[in-house]
Design an enzyme around this catalytic site. Sequence first.
Site, PDB file in Angstrom:
ATOM      1  N   LYS A  66      17.498 -12.243  -0.866  1.00 54.48           N
ATOM      2  CA  LYS A  66      16.196 -12.566  -1.423  1.00 54.48           C
ATOM      3  C   LYS A  66      16.362 -13.715  -2.481  1.00 54.48           C
ATOM      4  CE  LYS A  66      12.214 -10.418  -1.554  1.00 54.48           C
ATOM      5  NZ  LYS A  66      11.713  -9.452  -0.683  1.00 54.48           N
ATOM      6  N   GLY A 168      -5.953   0.054  -2.452  1.00 59.41           N
ATOM      7  CA  GLY A 168      -5.747  -1.474  -2.385  1.00 59.41           C
ATOM      8  C   GLY A 168      -6.253  -1.844  -0.791  1.00 59.41           C
ATOM      9  N   GLY A 170      -6.532  -5.009   0.072  1.00 54.71           N
ATOM     10  CA  GLY A 170      -6.164  -6.305   0.107  1.00 54.71           C
ATOM     11  C   GLY A 170      -5.707  -7.110   1.612  1.00 54.71           C
ATOM     12  N   VAL A 172      -3.160  -6.398   3.425  1.00 52.95           N
ATOM     13  CA  VAL A 172      -2.847  -5.417   4.286  1.00 52.95           C
ATOM     14  C   VAL A 172      -3.587  -4.113   4.438  1.00 52.95           C
ATOM     15  CG1 VAL A 172      -0.896  -3.667   4.573  1.00 52.95           C
ATOM     16  CG2 VAL A 172      -0.486  -5.871   3.612  1.00 52.95           C
ATOM     17  N   TYR A 174      -6.960  -4.013   3.993  1.00 49.24           N
ATOM     18  CA  TYR A 174      -8.149  -4.362   4.675  1.00 49.24           C
ATOM     19  C   TYR A 174      -8.227  -3.980   6.072  1.00 49.24           C
ATOM     20  CZ  TYR A 174     -12.695  -6.410   6.180  1.00 49.24           C
ATOM     21  OH  TYR A 174     -13.824  -6.582   6.668  1.00 49.24           O
TER      22      TYR A 174
HETATM   23  P1  NAD Z   1      -2.979  -7.997  -1.917  1.00 47.51           P
HETATM   24  O1  NAD Z   1      -2.732  -8.863  -3.154  1.00 47.51           O
HETATM   25  O2  NAD Z   1      -3.806  -8.763  -1.011  1.00 47.51           O
HETATM   26  O3  NAD Z   1      -4.188  -6.679  -2.098  1.00 47.51           O
HETATM   27  C1  NAD Z   1      -3.539  -5.705  -3.247  1.00 47.51           C
HETATM   28  C2  NAD Z   1      -4.971  -5.197  -3.505  1.00 47.51           C
HETATM   29  O4  NAD Z   1      -4.576  -3.948  -4.278  1.00 47.51           O
HETATM   30  C3  NAD Z   1      -5.945  -6.032  -3.930  1.00 47.51           C
HETATM   31  O5  NAD Z   1      -7.379  -5.610  -3.458  1.00 47.51           O
HETATM   32  C4  NAD Z   1      -5.883  -5.377  -5.296  1.00 47.51           C
HETATM   33  O6  NAD Z   1      -7.316  -5.659  -6.089  1.00 47.51           O
HETATM   34  C5  NAD Z   1      -5.705  -4.080  -5.154  1.00 47.51           C
HETATM   35  N1  NAD Z   1      -4.999  -3.421  -6.384  1.00 47.51           N
HETATM   36  C6  NAD Z   1      -4.117  -3.773  -7.374  1.00 47.51           C
HETATM   37  N2  NAD Z   1      -3.701  -2.866  -8.221  1.00 47.51           N
HETATM   38  C7  NAD Z   1      -4.366  -1.913  -8.032  1.00 47.51           C
HETATM   39  C8  NAD Z   1      -4.591  -0.420  -8.286  1.00 47.51           C
HETATM   40  N3  NAD Z   1      -3.719  -0.152  -9.615  1.00 47.51           N
HETATM   41  N4  NAD Z   1      -5.171   0.396  -7.737  1.00 47.51           N
HETATM   42  C9  NAD Z   1      -5.795   0.088  -6.890  1.00 47.51           C
HETATM   43  N5  NAD Z   1      -5.981  -1.190  -6.069  1.00 47.51           N
HETATM   44  C10 NAD Z   1      -5.196  -2.043  -6.778  1.00 47.51           C
HETATM   45  O7  NAD Z   1      -1.598  -7.726  -1.352  1.00 47.51           O
HETATM   46  P2  NAD Z   1      -1.143  -7.379   0.012  1.00 47.51           P
HETATM   47  O8  NAD Z   1      -0.690  -8.448   0.525  1.00 47.51           O
HETATM   48  O9  NAD Z   1      -2.231  -6.585   0.569  1.00 47.51           O
HETATM   49  O10 NAD Z   1       0.175  -6.421  -0.438  1.00 47.51           O
HETATM   50  C11 NAD Z   1      -0.081  -4.996  -0.722  1.00 47.51           C
HETATM   51  C12 NAD Z   1       1.206  -4.307  -0.992  1.00 47.51           C
HETATM   52  O11 NAD Z   1       2.043  -4.317   0.185  1.00 47.51           O
HETATM   53  C13 NAD Z   1       1.977  -5.169  -2.038  1.00 47.51           C
HETATM   54  O12 NAD Z   1       2.734  -4.024  -2.734  1.00 47.51           O
HETATM   55  C14 NAD Z   1       2.941  -5.871  -1.265  1.00 47.51           C
HETATM   56  O13 NAD Z   1       4.117  -6.225  -1.741  1.00 47.51           O
HETATM   57  C15 NAD Z   1       3.364  -5.080   0.104  1.00 47.51           C
HETATM   58  N6  NAD Z   1       3.593  -5.660   1.193  1.00 47.51           N
HETATM   59  C16 NAD Z   1       2.791  -6.600   1.742  1.00 47.51           C
HETATM   60  C17 NAD Z   1       3.247  -7.423   2.973  1.00 47.51           C
HETATM   61  C18 NAD Z   1       2.099  -8.454   3.476  1.00 47.51           C
HETATM   62  O14 NAD Z   1       2.395  -8.816   4.832  1.00 47.51           O
HETATM   63  N7  NAD Z   1       1.106  -8.628   2.835  1.00 47.51           N
HETATM   64  C19 NAD Z   1       4.347  -6.942   3.464  1.00 47.51           C
HETATM   65  C20 NAD Z   1       5.053  -6.190   2.731  1.00 47.51           C
HETATM   66  C21 NAD Z   1       4.873  -5.640   1.825  1.00 47.51           C
END
Ligand code: NAD
Length: 339
Positions: A66, A168, A170, A172, A174
């Site tokens: 990392k 959340g 977002g 993932v 959605y």
């Molecule tokens: P994102 O930023 O697109 O979505 C996160 C969502 O959570 C946003 O809509 C935000 O408004 C909401 N949010 C933030 N704080 C909050 C809270 N306290 N309560 C409720 N909602 C809250 O992020 P993502 O890419 O969807 O990733 C989500 C999680 O999954 C993160 O922890 C990320 O590290 C993890 N993750 C993501 C991926 C990926 O492929 N995107 C892969 C592995 C892990």
Amino acid sequence: MVVSFDQPTQTWMFIALHDMTLGPAMGGCRMMVYETPEEGLRDAMRLAEGMTYKWATIGFDLGGGKSVLAVPQPVAGDEREGLFERFGALVDSLRGAYACGPDLGTTPHDMSVIGRSTEYVHGVDRSGGEPVDPGPYTALGVFCGIRAALRHVHGDDSLGGRSVLIQGAGDVGYPLGKFVADAGGKVLVSDVDGTKAATLANKTGGTVIPLDASYATHCDVYAPCAVGATLNAETIPQLQCRIVAGSANNQLAHEADADRLHERGILYAPDYVINAGGATALPLLDSGRSTPDEVRERIRRFDKILSAIFNDSAANGVSPLLGAKRAAEKVLEGGKPLR
Ligand code: NAD
């Protein structure tokens, strides 16, 4: 550890290589403002260790690595591009021992800038030059993990009549909501951004849950897909579900929280296994080694991998977190990965 100081931006660049028993290291590049550079260094080391276990558990011949760019303040524009080009040169100097991808604070565009200095970067489709969005792949892995958990707890993996509370909505959360609804499940959603929560609820016929009710709402599955450390000594006693299965990294505030869940009879799908869909997709897609369909097929195997972890940990009376770690350690010692 590879440590370098970027004079123009006053940024400490850390590349942590934790374990390369299975192959060259791969893991995301995180960019953050830390209180001290030492915190960035520690973060890189802790995250690299997590990557070792992730790759071993999901059966990739890759090692744990990392990188962290500990910036003194947010960087943008030409300054940002320059930093990523120089970071790319640092990655390149390792001649393939480490390859990076996007993580917290870095974007697919940043990866394409890194790609000007090195080929050891993931997240950009080499044929079309388009960024690869890992979110839907991560969501598919989480959905497969939810099915495995339902089967383990109820003997039936049907989503019909089951509710999944997605925290959340977002990148993932959605697509995860859409998978759940398409399979006949009920979507409950909470998000600090009310518009995002409402959009997912409207799309899936689901219900918006107020933020302060996220933990104490009755549901079959709580799927944390927002921030880390939402499972802790304060929230775990409030949970009204039998399963925790979501994408958020570092969902447990402390390792002891895995035991807290276990003692309450709540099945926990270890985050670094269930959220590995995006990590699976990036190296396979952008190298052109697999088609999107082949990648999805591989991610569907998470169902079997998590079932094996749930069954083994139940048989040994340990939490799935410990069960997953033991399974990964066996692979690192030369055993076969879970399939
Ligand atoms: P994102 O930023 O697109 O979505 C996160 C969502 O959570 C946003 O809509 C935000 O408004 C909401 N949010 C933030 N704080 C909050 C809270 N306290 N309560 C409720 N909602 C809250 O992020 P993502 O890419 O969807 O990733 C989500 C999680 O999954 C993160 O922890 C990320 O590290 C993890 N993750 C993501 C991926 C990926 O492929 N995107 C892969 C592995 C892990």
